[in-house]
Write an enzyme that holds these catalytic residues in place. Structure first.
Site, PDB file in Angstrom:
ATOM      1  N   ILE A  20       0.831  -1.202   0.000  1.00 58.76           N
ATOM      2  CA  ILE A  20       0.000   0.000   0.000  1.00 58.76           C
ATOM      3  C   ILE A  20       0.867   1.254   0.000  1.00 58.76           C
ATOM      4  O   ILE A  20       0.411   2.327  -0.388  1.00 58.76           O
ATOM      5  CB  ILE A  20      -0.974   0.034   1.200  1.00 58.76           C
ATOM      6  CG1 ILE A  20      -0.230   0.176   2.529  1.00 58.76           C
ATOM      7  CG2 ILE A  20      -1.881  -1.190   1.208  1.00 58.76           C
ATOM      8  CD1 ILE A  20      -1.150   0.465   3.707  1.00 58.76           C
ATOM      9  N   ASP A  21       2.142   1.122   0.404  1.00 55.02           N
ATOM     10  CA  ASP A  21       3.030   2.279   0.438  1.00 55.02           C
ATOM     11  C   ASP A  21       3.490   2.706  -0.955  1.00 55.02           C
ATOM     12  O   ASP A  21       4.014   3.814  -1.119  1.00 55.02           O
ATOM     13  CB  ASP A  21       4.266   1.978   1.286  1.00 55.02           C
ATOM     14  CG  ASP A  21       3.930   1.759   2.754  1.00 55.02           C
ATOM     15  OD1 ASP A  21       2.846   2.201   3.175  1.00 55.02           O
ATOM     16  OD2 ASP A  21       4.735   1.150   3.467  1.00 55.02           O
TER      17      ASP A  21
END
Length: 360
Positions: free
Chosen positions: A141-142
């Protein structure tokens, strides 16, 4: 490759939305096009340590309905480096040979690993040590994996964070408050800057750009003087204090975890400006839920491409996304280029062009 008959697939590291879309696509392509057998490996490499290995045979019927499901139905883990695996007595044991033996016990001709840069580095080391044919798919998700412009899970996380900003607008205006939203981002501020711009935040703080409390409070004061009775701040969990200190906590197992920068900012703002301030920490909400259409699409394209790489005999490769195309690059090159927010990027220029305070 005519010799390919059986492949494995596993998910490693933190969970996110879109993983099941990848598993589904891999299964559809491998079985439907090439007639291979597909084995789902449970709980990342931990499943290969079990005897017998903990696996789930995959077929079209089993995966047909998982496209919209969040998380990974195979399970995952982000603990326990197999080269220094924590044992119940506190010792660290190299269990890499057990994983390699598990791969060969299953008679796998190749394996697809879905993970972030840390997981890919471990999987590549295992593959090189044990003669394992490996293809990887970026998941985080980063959105900090090098070379690829987008990783599985990022778009859904941004959607969730943006919705939170949208909702905070109303309660902030109703009470004339400063609302702070703390979002995930291990060392990169991609979620914060994307959701902050999309949600109309007034302040976005990311670890790549320094800031001062004084200038932040000046931004809030300017808004008040313009007749705007509230402000919205989006901050990445990896942002440090003004003095450069990491804000984190230690869990019962001794592991340090980011979290708390939002409350630090709230306290500083309240002390220095007197503004009534509230904090919302999204945490793991950003990892869960139904994947966005883009994550489903990207997961499907990555899954098909990974199987095709195996069919072509191209191993030690990672699939990625660049210039509206699926690409493949060496895993070594991908994990060598950690991707943080470029202070000269279009996103940063856009935020500044909109009058958003970013720091400096």
């Amino acid at each position: 490759m005519d010799g390919i008959k059986r492949i494995g697939i596993l998910t490693s590291g933190g969970d996110c939305s879109g993983l099941n879309a990848v598993i589904r696509a891999v299964t559809f392509r491998a079985i439907g096009t090439y007639g291979w057998k597909v084995l789902g490996i449970c709980r990342a490499t931990n499943g290969l340590m079990e005897r017998p290995p903990d696996i789930v045979p995959l077929d079209i019927e089993r995966v047909d309905r998982i496209l919209t499901a969040g998380g990974t139905f195979l399970g995952t883990t982000n603990k326990g480096n197999p080269f220094a695996f924590p044992m119940p007595n506190g010792d660290l044991l190299d269990r890499s040979s057990e994983i390699i033996d598990g791969y060969h016990t299953l008679g796998l001709d190749a394996m697809i690993g879905i993970g972030g840069d840390g997981s890919m580095a471990i999987l590549r080391k295992l593959a090189q040590q044990g003669g394992m044919n490996l293809v990887t798919i970026p998941k985080t998700i980063d959105n900090d994996v090098g070379i690829t412009e987008c990783s599985i899970g990022f778009d859904t996380a941004v959607n969730i964070a943006t919705e939170a900003v949208d909702r905070l607008h109303f309660t902030a205006a109703s009470h004339s408050r400063v609302m702070i939203l703390e979002v995930m981002g291990r060392d990169a501020g991609h979620i914060a800057i994307s959701a902050g711009i999309a949600g109309g935040a007034d302040v976005i703080l990311i670890p790549e750009i320094p800031y001062t409390i004084a200038n932040l409070c000046n931004k809030l004061k300017d808004r008040q003087e313009q007749g705007k009775n509230y402000s919205l701040i989006v901050v990445s969990e990896a942002v440090r204090t003004e003095e450069g200190e990491i804000v984190s906590s230690t869990d019962p197992f001794g592991e340090s975890r980011y979290g708390g920068i939002g409350q630090y900012l709230a306290n500083q703002i309240s002390i220095r400006s007197g503004a009534e301030t509230r904090v919302t920490v999204l945490g793991h909400i950003q990892r869960g839920g139904t994947p966005s259409p883009l994550d489903r699409l990207l997961g499907s394209m990555f899954g098909v491409a990974a199987v095709d790489l195996i069919a072509q005999g191209k191993f030690d490769r990672m699939v990625g996304w660049r210039d509206r195309q699926v690409i493949d690059v060496s895993i070594a090159d991908a994990i060598a280029q950690y991707c943080t927010v470029d202070p000269d990027s279009a996103a940063v220029r856009t935020a500044r062009g909109l009058g958003i305070y970013l720091g400096d």
